[in-house]
Design a protein around this motif. Sequence first.
Motif, PDB file in Angstrom:
ATOM      1  N   VAL A 142      10.459 -19.853  19.520  1.00 55.66           N
ATOM      2  CA  VAL A 142       9.629 -20.209  20.676  1.00 55.66           C
ATOM      3  C   VAL A 142       9.031 -18.957  21.312  1.00 55.66           C
ATOM      4  O   VAL A 142       7.849 -18.936  21.685  1.00 55.66           O
ATOM      5  CB  VAL A 142      10.446 -21.012  21.700  1.00 55.66           C
ATOM      6  CG1 VAL A 142       9.620 -21.267  22.961  1.00 55.66           C
ATOM      7  CG2 VAL A 142      10.901 -22.331  21.101  1.00 55.66           C
TER       8      VAL A 142
ATOM      9  N   GLU B 125       8.258 -16.162  19.880  1.00 60.20           N
ATOM     10  CA  GLU B 125       7.162 -15.686  19.027  1.00 60.20           C
ATOM     11  C   GLU B 125       5.890 -16.477  19.266  1.00 60.20           C
ATOM     12  O   GLU B 125       4.782 -15.915  19.281  1.00 60.20           O
ATOM     13  CB  GLU B 125       7.582 -15.771  17.563  1.00 60.20           C
ATOM     14  CG  GLU B 125       8.643 -14.746  17.180  1.00 60.20           C
ATOM     15  CD  GLU B 125       9.136 -14.916  15.757  1.00 60.20           C
ATOM     16  OE1 GLU B 125       8.624 -15.810  15.055  1.00 60.20           O
ATOM     17  OE2 GLU B 125      10.044 -14.159  15.351  1.00 60.20           O
ATOM     18  N   THR B 126       6.022 -17.779  19.483  1.00 64.64           N
ATOM     19  CA  THR B 126       4.842 -18.590  19.774  1.00 64.64           C
ATOM     20  C   THR B 126       4.293 -18.259  21.155  1.00 64.64           C
ATOM     21  O   THR B 126       3.068 -18.170  21.353  1.00 64.64           O
ATOM     22  CB  THR B 126       5.183 -20.088  19.676  1.00 64.64           C
ATOM     23  OG1 THR B 126       5.530 -20.390  18.326  1.00 64.64           O
ATOM     24  CG2 THR B 126       4.004 -20.951  20.094  1.00 64.64           C
TER      25      THR B 126
ATOM     26  N   SER C 164       2.098 -15.431  20.912  1.00 64.32           N
ATOM     27  CA  SER C 164       0.982 -15.563  19.968  1.00 64.32           C
ATOM     28  C   SER C 164      -0.299 -15.963  20.702  1.00 64.32           C
ATOM     29  O   SER C 164      -0.327 -16.099  21.923  1.00 64.32           O
ATOM     30  CB  SER C 164       1.326 -16.613  18.911  1.00 64.32           C
ATOM     31  OG  SER C 164       1.262 -17.923  19.468  1.00 64.32           O
TER      32      SER C 164
ATOM     33  N   LEU D  28      -0.777 -21.485  22.332  1.00 67.43           N
ATOM     34  CA  LEU D  28       0.318 -22.248  22.907  1.00 67.43           C
ATOM     35  C   LEU D  28       0.187 -23.731  22.580  1.00 67.43           C
ATOM     36  O   LEU D  28       1.164 -24.475  22.622  1.00 67.43           O
ATOM     37  CB  LEU D  28       0.372 -22.065  24.426  1.00 67.43           C
ATOM     38  CG  LEU D  28       0.590 -20.631  24.926  1.00 67.43           C
ATOM     39  CD1 LEU D  28       0.775 -20.632  26.437  1.00 67.43           C
ATOM     40  CD2 LEU D  28       1.783 -19.992  24.235  1.00 67.43           C
ATOM     41  N   THR D  29      -1.051 -24.150  22.278  1.00 70.19           N
ATOM     42  CA  THR D  29      -1.292 -25.535  21.884  1.00 70.19           C
ATOM     43  C   THR D  29      -2.498 -25.583  20.963  1.00 70.19           C
ATOM     44  O   THR D  29      -3.303 -24.647  20.940  1.00 70.19           O
ATOM     45  CB  THR D  29      -1.507 -26.439  23.118  1.00 70.19           C
ATOM     46  OG1 THR D  29      -1.502 -27.815  22.728  1.00 70.19           O
ATOM     47  CG2 THR D  29      -2.826 -26.137  23.808  1.00 70.19           C
TER      48      THR D  29
ATOM     49  N   LYS E 270       1.018 -23.905  14.443  1.00 68.56           N
ATOM     50  CA  LYS E 270       2.404 -24.371  14.354  1.00 68.56           C
ATOM     51  C   LYS E 270       2.497 -25.897  14.287  1.00 68.56           C
ATOM     52  O   LYS E 270       3.455 -26.436  13.738  1.00 68.56           O
ATOM     53  CB  LYS E 270       3.225 -23.854  15.542  1.00 68.56           C
ATOM     54  CG  LYS E 270       3.520 -22.366  15.494  1.00 68.56           C
ATOM     55  CD  LYS E 270       4.380 -22.023  14.269  1.00 68.56           C
ATOM     56  CE  LYS E 270       4.680 -20.548  14.200  1.00 68.56           C
ATOM     57  NZ  LYS E 270       5.487 -20.199  12.996  1.00 68.56           N
TER      58      LYS E 270
ATOM     59  N   ASP F 280       2.106 -26.121  20.490  1.00 68.13           N
ATOM     60  CA  ASP F 280       2.722 -25.225  19.506  1.00 68.13           C
ATOM     61  C   ASP F 280       4.089 -24.739  19.962  1.00 68.13           C
ATOM     62  O   ASP F 280       4.977 -24.476  19.134  1.00 68.13           O
ATOM     63  CB  ASP F 280       1.816 -24.018  19.252  1.00 68.13           C
ATOM     64  CG  ASP F 280       0.643 -24.373  18.363  1.00 68.13           C
ATOM     65  OD1 ASP F 280       0.429 -23.689  17.354  1.00 68.13           O
ATOM     66  OD2 ASP F 280      -0.064 -25.342  18.681  1.00 68.13           O
ATOM     67  N   ILE F 281       4.276 -24.618  21.278  1.00 70.19           N
ATOM     68  CA  ILE F 281       5.572 -24.170  21.794  1.00 70.19           C
ATOM     69  C   ILE F 281       6.676 -25.092  21.293  1.00 70.19           C
ATOM     70  O   ILE F 281       7.736 -24.643  20.833  1.00 70.19           O
ATOM     71  CB  ILE F 281       5.563 -24.147  23.340  1.00 70.19           C
ATOM     72  CG1 ILE F 281       4.496 -23.196  23.853  1.00 70.19           C
ATOM     73  CG2 ILE F 281       6.933 -23.751  23.871  1.00 70.19           C
ATOM     74  CD1 ILE F 281       4.236 -23.327  25.342  1.00 70.19           C
TER      75      ILE F 281
ATOM     76  N   THR G 110       6.418 -27.421  18.768  1.00 71.63           N
ATOM     77  CA  THR G 110       6.494 -27.555  17.309  1.00 71.63           C
ATOM     78  C   THR G 110       7.132 -26.329  16.666  1.00 71.63           C
ATOM     79  O   THR G 110       7.768 -26.448  15.608  1.00 71.63           O
ATOM     80  CB  THR G 110       5.108 -27.806  16.700  1.00 71.63           C
ATOM     81  OG1 THR G 110       4.181 -26.799  17.135  1.00 71.63           O
ATOM     82  CG2 THR G 110       4.576 -29.173  17.104  1.00 71.63           C
ATOM     83  N   SER G 111       7.013 -25.171  17.291  1.00 67.65           N
ATOM     84  CA  SER G 111       7.719 -23.996  16.753  1.00 67.65           C
ATOM     85  C   SER G 111       9.232 -24.203  16.870  1.00 67.65           C
ATOM     86  O   SER G 111       9.988 -23.819  15.968  1.00 67.65           O
ATOM     87  CB  SER G 111       7.288 -22.724  17.484  1.00 67.65           C
ATOM     88  OG  SER G 111       7.600 -22.785  18.865  1.00 67.65           O
TER      89      SER G 111
END
Length: 391
Positions: free
Chosen positions: A19, A21-22, A25, A28-29, A33, A251-252, A254-255
């Motif tokens: 999380v 790492e995301t 990145s 975030l959405t 991921k 993405d937060i 799903t990671s």
Amino acid sequence: MRPIPYGRQNITEADIQAVVETLQSDFLTQGPKVEEFEQKFAQYIGSKYAVAVTNGTAALHLCALVLGVNEQSNVITTPITFAASANCVRYCGGTIWFADIDPATGLLDIDKVKALLESKPKNFFSGIIPVDFAGMPVNLEAFRALANAYNLWLLEDACHAPGGYFVDSKGVKQNCGNGDFADLAIFSFHPVKHIATGEGGMITTNNQDFYKKLLLLRTHGITKNPELLHQNPGGWYYEMQDLGYNYRIPDILTSLGISQLSNAAADLVQRHHIAQRYDQAFKNLKNVTILNPEAYQEKNTDGHAYHLYIIQVPDRKGLYDYLRQHQIFTQVHYIPVHTMPYYQGLGWQTGDFPLAEKYYEHCLSLPMYPTLTAQEQQHVIDKILEFIDRT
């Protein structure tokens, strides 16, 4: 000893780092991921396609939409499930019909479904929503044959059963949600489920048209895919092609799901070990009944995903309160949906499904999660035995 809940997420350092790492990145959405989680989950389940969404209820709603549920639709499901299994049909204006359960398993009874189908004109019903209750797989091969005879769709509610499977008539292992028999299947990533993302859900299918429609409806009915646009004046352009929803998952989350998925197989093994210890403790007690996988599928008992471990006792309320006094927090799954005030307002009433109602009066979900220690589990067992001896 710390309080013992009926379910608990297991967040590892690797999960936290995934999380972080995301968070560091660029996305975030609506980033990479989400698709990575979808691909890895589809591979785990064995389906062709997977679509990640905000939660299991959103997954059910989108499935009902792509299946064409509307005001003329009549759909069958079980009363022993979370309300969302039925509510998704109501969201689309359809009518829910319930059929009673097999008391040995808690699953929707196919013979009761068949009797309900036979009680109405041939084209009265549109589909069936069977539920892999507690992690025990529904025999979808049998339901598919029944659905084909009545021209019905099948939507598998597999929220309790990632990693679960049954063995079909040809001896083939059929993973829950793999799409070989059901048109669509859904999963939940609520913290007490096998894979936790906080909130989140997944739809799996082998139908490419359904897959494309789900992607569209998940994000307002909007697409930027050049192959789908009616015109394309520039890179900024997008089209709203249907009335969709904001059911995107970030993405937060799903990671976290990707990281959790890497431990899913090992966690499922641990759930089986916990279930086996409960089985040994309760199998010879006349005042404790367990939901029996062997009554459902004699060829295989390994396919149970054990989201829940449920016992039935004469004095459920007494045991529930006694365990709480000792910091053991069990749960009841589920209050029959047809007894809820909303559904009673639609004409259902207590007494309609006596087997489901009898099950509800006595059922109790015991602690079941991979980090439950042997010492903690023994404490649970000891307190249950103490209560049974006292009564």
